[in-house]
Design a protein around this motif. Sequence first.
Motif, mmCIF file in Angstrom:
data_model
loop_
_atom_site.group_PDB
_atom_site.id
_atom_site.type_symbol
_atom_site.label_atom_id
_atom_site.label_comp_id
_atom_site.label_asym_id
_atom_site.label_seq_id
_atom_site.Cartn_x
_atom_site.Cartn_y
_atom_site.Cartn_z
ATOM 1 N N GLY A 1 -43.368 -10.043 -46.678
ATOM 2 C CA GLY A 1 -44.016 -8.855 -46.140
ATOM 3 C C GLY A 1 -43.166 -7.975 -45.264
ATOM 4 O O GLY A 1 -43.611 -6.906 -44.837
ATOM 5 N N ALA A 2 -41.925 -8.387 -44.948
ATOM 6 C CA ALA A 2 -41.074 -7.591 -44.064
ATOM 7 C C ALA A 2 -40.528 -6.369 -44.798
ATOM 8 O O ALA A 2 -40.425 -6.349 -46.033
ATOM 9 C CB ALA A 2 -39.935 -8.444 -43.522
ATOM 10 N N VAL A 3 -40.156 -5.340 -44.035
ATOM 11 C CA VAL A 3 -39.724 -4.056 -44.591
ATOM 12 C C VAL A 3 -38.352 -3.686 -44.020
ATOM 13 O O VAL A 3 -38.196 -3.575 -42.803
ATOM 14 C CB VAL A 3 -40.751 -2.945 -44.262
ATOM 15 C CG1 VAL A 3 -40.262 -1.596 -44.775
ATOM 16 C CG2 VAL A 3 -42.116 -3.289 -44.847
ATOM 17 N N VAL A 4 -37.372 -3.493 -44.905
ATOM 18 C CA VAL A 4 -36.034 -3.093 -44.461
ATOM 19 C C VAL A 4 -36.061 -1.620 -44.064
ATOM 20 O O VAL A 4 -36.495 -0.780 -44.846
ATOM 21 C CB VAL A 4 -34.983 -3.279 -45.565
ATOM 22 C CG1 VAL A 4 -33.581 -3.029 -45.009
ATOM 23 C CG2 VAL A 4 -35.060 -4.646 -46.189
ATOM 24 N N ILE A 5 -35.584 -1.327 -42.844
ATOM 25 C CA ILE A 5 -35.540 0.088 -42.455
ATOM 26 C C ILE A 5 -34.117 0.619 -42.295
ATOM 27 O O ILE A 5 -33.929 1.819 -42.148
ATOM 28 C CB ILE A 5 -36.345 0.370 -41.169
ATOM 29 C CG1 ILE A 5 -35.748 -0.375 -39.970
ATOM 30 C CG2 ILE A 5 -37.804 0.025 -41.353
ATOM 31 C CD1 ILE A 5 -36.294 0.161 -38.654
ATOM 32 N N GLY A 6 -33.121 -0.261 -42.344
ATOM 33 C CA GLY A 6 -31.770 0.255 -42.238
ATOM 34 C C GLY A 6 -30.725 -0.828 -42.348
ATOM 35 O O GLY A 6 -31.022 -2.029 -42.285
ATOM 36 N N LYS A 7 -29.484 -0.381 -42.543
ATOM 37 C CA LYS A 7 -28.334 -1.277 -42.593
ATOM 38 C C LYS A 7 -27.412 -0.950 -41.427
ATOM 39 O O LYS A 7 -27.324 0.201 -40.985
ATOM 40 C CB LYS A 7 -27.610 -1.152 -43.936
ATOM 41 C CG LYS A 7 -28.524 -1.462 -45.116
ATOM 42 C CD LYS A 7 -27.739 -1.637 -46.405
ATOM 43 C CE LYS A 7 -27.016 -2.963 -46.436
ATOM 44 N NZ LYS A 7 -26.256 -3.138 -47.708
ATOM 45 N N THR A 8 -26.704 -1.967 -40.952
ATOM 46 C CA THR A 8 -26.048 -1.842 -39.651
ATOM 47 C C THR A 8 -24.537 -2.002 -39.710
ATOM 48 O O THR A 8 -23.972 -2.632 -40.605
ATOM 49 C CB THR A 8 -26.618 -2.893 -38.681
ATOM 50 O OG1 THR A 8 -26.492 -4.189 -39.262
ATOM 51 C CG2 THR A 8 -28.084 -2.607 -38.372
ATOM 52 N N ASN A 9 -23.905 -1.435 -38.695
ATOM 53 C CA ASN A 9 -22.460 -1.416 -38.522
ATOM 54 C C ASN A 9 -21.919 -2.824 -38.275
ATOM 55 O O ASN A 9 -22.656 -3.719 -37.823
ATOM 56 C CB ASN A 9 -22.125 -0.503 -37.349
ATOM 57 C CG ASN A 9 -20.717 0.074 -37.421
ATOM 58 O OD1 ASN A 9 -19.890 -0.364 -38.229
ATOM 59 N ND2 ASN A 9 -20.440 1.041 -36.579
ATOM 60 N N LEU A 10 -20.643 -2.991 -38.522
ATOM 61 C CA LEU A 10 -20.017 -4.300 -38.366
ATOM 62 C C LEU A 10 -18.509 -4.142 -38.266
ATOM 63 O O LEU A 10 -17.955 -3.109 -38.635
ATOM 64 C CB LEU A 10 -20.337 -5.206 -39.560
ATOM 65 C CG LEU A 10 -19.798 -4.784 -40.942
ATOM 66 C CD1 LEU A 10 -19.579 -6.032 -41.812
ATOM 67 C CD2 LEU A 10 -20.767 -3.836 -41.651
ATOM 68 N N ASP A 11 -17.854 -5.193 -37.760
ATOM 69 C CA ASP A 11 -16.403 -5.256 -37.885
ATOM 70 C C ASP A 11 -16.079 -5.329 -39.375
ATOM 71 O O ASP A 11 -16.656 -6.145 -40.106
ATOM 72 C CB ASP A 11 -15.853 -6.496 -37.182
ATOM 73 C CG ASP A 11 -15.849 -6.357 -35.666
ATOM 74 O OD1 ASP A 11 -15.498 -5.281 -35.172
ATOM 75 O OD2 ASP A 11 -16.207 -7.344 -34.988
ATOM 76 N N GLN A 12 -15.168 -4.485 -39.799
ATOM 77 C CA GLN A 12 -14.886 -4.345 -41.228
ATOM 78 C C GLN A 12 -14.656 -5.694 -41.902
ATOM 79 O O GLN A 12 -13.951 -6.557 -41.389
ATOM 80 C CB GLN A 12 -13.644 -3.459 -41.412
ATOM 81 C CG GLN A 12 -13.393 -3.034 -42.835
ATOM 82 C CD GLN A 12 -12.200 -2.083 -42.926
ATOM 83 O OE1 GLN A 12 -11.069 -2.519 -42.918
ATOM 84 N NE2 GLN A 12 -12.485 -0.782 -42.975
#
Length: 598
Positions: free
Chosen positions: A113-124
Amino acid sequence: MASTFGYTLQDWQQRYQQEPQQITALLEAHLAAIDNQDNAWLYLATPAQLQAQIEPLLASYLRNPAALPLFGVPFAVKDNIDVAGWPTTAACPALTYTASADAFVVAQLKAAGAVVIGKTNLDQYATGLVGTRSPYGAVRNTFNADYVSGGSSSGSASVLARGLVGFSLGTDTAGSGRVPAGFNNVVGLKPTKGWFSASGLLPACRLNDTISVFALTVEDAFAVASAAGGYDAADAYSRSNPHTAPASIKAHPDFAIPANPEFFDDKQAEAAWDSALERLLASGATLHPIDFTPFQQLAEQLYYGPWVTERTVAVGEMINRPEEMDPVVYGIVKSGLDYSAVDAFKAEYLRAELTRQIQQTLAQFDALVVPTSPTIHTVEEMKQEPVRYNSQFGTYTNFTNLADLSALALPAPFRADGLPAGITLIAPAWHDRALVEFGLRWQQQLALPLGATGKAQPTQHRALPPSADHVRVAVVGAHLTGMPLNFQLTTRQAVLVEETTTASHYRLFALLDGPIKKPGLLRDEQGAAITVELWDIPLARFGEFVAEIPPPLGIGSLTLADGRVVKGFICEPMVLKQALEITEFGGWRNWLTSLGSK
């Protein structure tokens, strides 16, 4: 509409219980309130992408709310994990591709039931513990923007700490799911390798990667992990839980700690650690300093030896395009070309030897407790010493996956300068639930604010649901704590849950033949309530335990005073004709006490 920032899973569930039909309006408003210039985010859902996830959820929820435990909870995904139809970059623009399918873990969470709202930054390429190695900019610490957020899961920790999502996914190879948790005052659950499928994860070190969970509370982290985990035949390194680990850590734990912890002259970090140790002692724990040398030696292998070659394999042909990679990341990854297959095998032999030493050490304790990081640095300081300071951050994390251990990063007493300073519990594989059980007690004891939201801890923390990996057994006599046969439980990783009573329709007898007095319990409507202890025994060890029970005793189902039904000792009725009835004493200990008083 009131802000939903800083909501725990329980907050989201309560909001939807009142009016589940508000899911679309609620999530649209939530997404619209997020700053799209915030560099912790690399991608935010479009209205169409949001609606495509929401549409199938409402009808399912209305039919059976229990089937969607994460209904409508917004979450963030580190951008080396695939979300169908969304770009994946691993913070390397030249790598960007559109994912054709959800990563296994993402699909599991959507199904809950969870909803993805975005993707996040990271060390390359998930290479770093700092959060500064990204062409999209350094993600800043949520408590003081001069300092690093920690990495590589920098964006996921940041958006979670600020309450922009209900939970987030990171990854953890060398500590990327723990160091950012420690630097931002949130929970970081690094699961046992193989519990979470790596299908749909762009690898950093395939043998040592695991997707991880960030949450504001321990119970939220475990709820998410329970929904996300599971065997995946498509992932060659996925594995099933062997059901041999304990369900919890005992009330008065024995914890190992490093005998001479290193803080790199950071006095505030050292003082925060000392404060955490005081709180552990106050909780009833006994602390045992140990030689940390094998852990340290194994930690050094991950970056300063042939194991770095796994990162070289992971970047593939990008190794030939250094101009399109972060220079520090490229330098690290390129060093893998300096090692041979002979070097790699030697490194594996050393890893196995050090792991055996570590496993033998940890077998003596309930868990190892370490500072999540021995120090923290500013963004400017990282520019001066990007490799050395990154290495410092991994002092207490780098060895964990190499040694096949589970880990839970927890908020702990803050530093004097107002920055967070967490602790991490580390235990053998599949001890995840046991670590979480202690984490619940720790979080209640400290009652720190949630992340960087300023919100207080919930007044009522939810207990974990019953474990499908354990059998709850009621013992009534010789297996009680301190009794002659109690070792048959403790040597099988069984853990005492509570003392309670049966329903009021049991009769208790003493079987007096044999070297050890044993009880016989008989269901009878003319009986009474009998005192019992409840123990959780690992599912895989239950058969061994039952096999040692001699006739006329056996295991059946007992009803407790509160209506619960558990496994427990029963007795063949025929032999009770020659046994001594002791029902009037209400329990085995009371009867033994009466014998001593005569």
